[in-house]
Scaffold this active site. Structure first.
Site, short mmCIF file in Angstrom:
data_model
loop_
_atom_site.label_atom_id
_atom_site.label_comp_id
_atom_site.label_asym_id
_atom_site.label_seq_id
_atom_site.Cartn_x
_atom_site.Cartn_y
_atom_site.Cartn_z
N ASP A 112 0.82 -1.21 0.00
CA ASP A 112 0.00 0.00 0.00
C ASP A 112 0.86 1.26 0.00
OD1 ASP A 112 -2.00 1.87 0.36
OD2 ASP A 112 -2.25 1.44 2.48
N ASP A 298 -2.05 5.87 -5.20
CA ASP A 298 -2.42 5.00 -4.09
C ASP A 298 -2.77 3.60 -4.56
OD1 ASP A 298 -3.40 3.85 -1.81
OD2 ASP A 298 -5.10 5.21 -1.57
#
Length: 444
Positions: A112, A298
């Site tokens: 992430d 992201d």
């Protein structure tokens, strides 16, 4: 004279040796698997109401509490709690495997770029924590390389807090290990997201500045310990739903097989998230970010999110119809003819076709098509912020460079090496074209 020649030869051999050493330190790749998102799992079970309520509650939380995280990262507080306000994971779908401890204990994690901590479920979680009990759990007693830390920490999500404590152990990824790596053993995991999740934990790859308790992220430890050749990593995601290959992360470099030159780089504007300036969002005209805005690359979500009013303009432009609680649906028959939506970054236009920004999911045996754009209202003091998730990153090869504090995007290739069209191109606004036409008429 002879002494000078010998010194010169020695210097040349030393340089050559350094180059050989650098070549020997190969790039490390992590294979990613693509799994159904929690959104898809709930829809397939006919639980759209459950999904929508969860997402609606998350967005309401953002609207109410969205200012905390952006106050100079004040969340690095004494209790070690941080508000990961942009984290949802309802739409996360790309996972990879890491191991912790000696002998190795394997875990499936989300890599992430929107967070900075590594956490996995702990063997010490209580029996009534369903999310923890349904996943692989780290057992410190089974590892000979475990070191106690004990600091308590919590990460606040939209559905509640993930609570746990810090431990240290050997964390291995891509064939190399970060020794004495601090990470969190989770003893409490919030909400339905983590109960039904296909992943065990999260491996954050954003800047250390937003890490809970200032814990150094795994990749930064790998570079510090000279386990990877360069202080950057890159993502290639495979958006082909029929392929077994989900994607790859390259640690310490860039994989030239996965993209087409050139790479467009933009500087990081704030060390925290991988945040940069985006010029605008365009369709037949400007749809959003008209005066420039901030954006975040992201990998922790599959969607593209932006200010609610501007996202609604995009939904209208692509012909999406409101479904429920901020969700929009598109007729699957129209996907091949949907107009492109483009994001102008570093003066280059990165376009998404309908097949790129529409998510196909099954509900009750039927396929429905949902818009990959989501509106988020953040407090006015935060400013205009966009999140470019896997809908965008899956289309464009993405480079995250710590050394030069920059993010790069390039035309991606398919798994078999074919360029995914269209390629990025220099942005030319409607006004540019009108100006050129006016000049041509004046010349006549």
């Amino acid at each position: 004279m002879n002494r000078c020649i010998l010194l010169l030869l020695g210097a040349l051999l030393l340089v050559q040796g350094l180059h050989v050493h650098k070549r020997q330190q190969k790039l490390r790749t992590v294979s990613l698997k693509k799994q159904p998102t929690l959104r898809e799992t709930l829809l397939q079970a006919g639980s759209f109401e459950t999904f929508a309520k969860h997402r609606h509650g998350y967005k309401k939380y953002l609207k109410t509490n969205g200012n905390h995280h952006f106050d100079k990262y004040q969340a690095l507080n004494v209790e070690g709690e941080i508000d990961e306000l942009l984290r949802n994971y309802m739409d996360a779908q790309y996972f990879g495997t890491i191991s912790i401890g000696t002998p190795a204990q394997n875990f499936t994690v989300i890599f992430d770029t929107g967070s900075s901590n590594l956490w996995i479920p702990s063997k010490k979680c209580p029996f009534y924590d369903i999310a923890c009990m349904l996943h692989h759990r780290y057992d410190s007693k089974s590892s000979s390389t475990y070191k106690e830390d004990g600091r308590k920490m919590a990460i606040q999500y939209g559905t509640g807090s993930m609570k746990g404590f810090i431990s240290k152990d050997s964390v291995c990824v891509a064939g190399v290990c970060a020794e004495d790596q601090p990470f969190a053993e989770a003893t409490s995991e919030p909400g339905i997201t983590f109960v039904a999740a296909k992943f065990d934990g999260i491996l954050g790859m954003a800047y250390p500045e937003i890490a809970v308790l200032g814990v150094q992220p795994v990749f930064n430890t790998l570079f510090e310990q000279k386990k990877v050749p360069s202080n950057l990593f890159s993502f290639w995601l495979n958006r082909n739903p029929d392929s077994e290959i989900g994607g790859e992360i390259t640690f310490g470099g860039i994989d030239s097989r996965r993209y087409v030159e050139p790479i467009t780089y933009v500087p990081v504007t704030r060390k925290g998230y991988w945040q940069f300036k985006m010029d605008k969002v365009v369709g037949s005209g400007v749809l959003g970010c008209s005066n420039g805005c901030q954006a975040i690359a992201d990998t922790g979500t599959s969607l593209i999110a932006g200010p609610k009013a501007q996202i609604e303009a995009i939904q209208n432009f692509i012909g999406a119809e409101p479904l429920i609680k901020g969700e929009y649906m598109i007729s699957c028959d129209k996907v091949p003819t949907l107009p492109p939506v483009s994001f102008v970054i570093g003066g280059q236009e990165f376009s998404l076709k309908g097949e790129d920004y529409v998510l196909k999911v099954s509900q009750g045996g039927k396929t429905i098509c949902l818009s990959g754009f989501m509106g988020i209202d953040l407090p006015e003091r935060v400013g205009e912020l966009w999140i470019l998730g896997d809908v965008f990153i899956g289309r464009y090869y993405s480079v995250f460079d710590f050394d030069q504090n920059r993010v790069g995007f390039a035309q991606a290739k398919t798994a078999d090496g074919r360029p995914v069209d269209p390629a990025p191109r220099p942005f030319r606004s409607v006004f540019d074209n009108e100006s050129e036409e006016s000049m041509e008429q004046d010349d006549e």
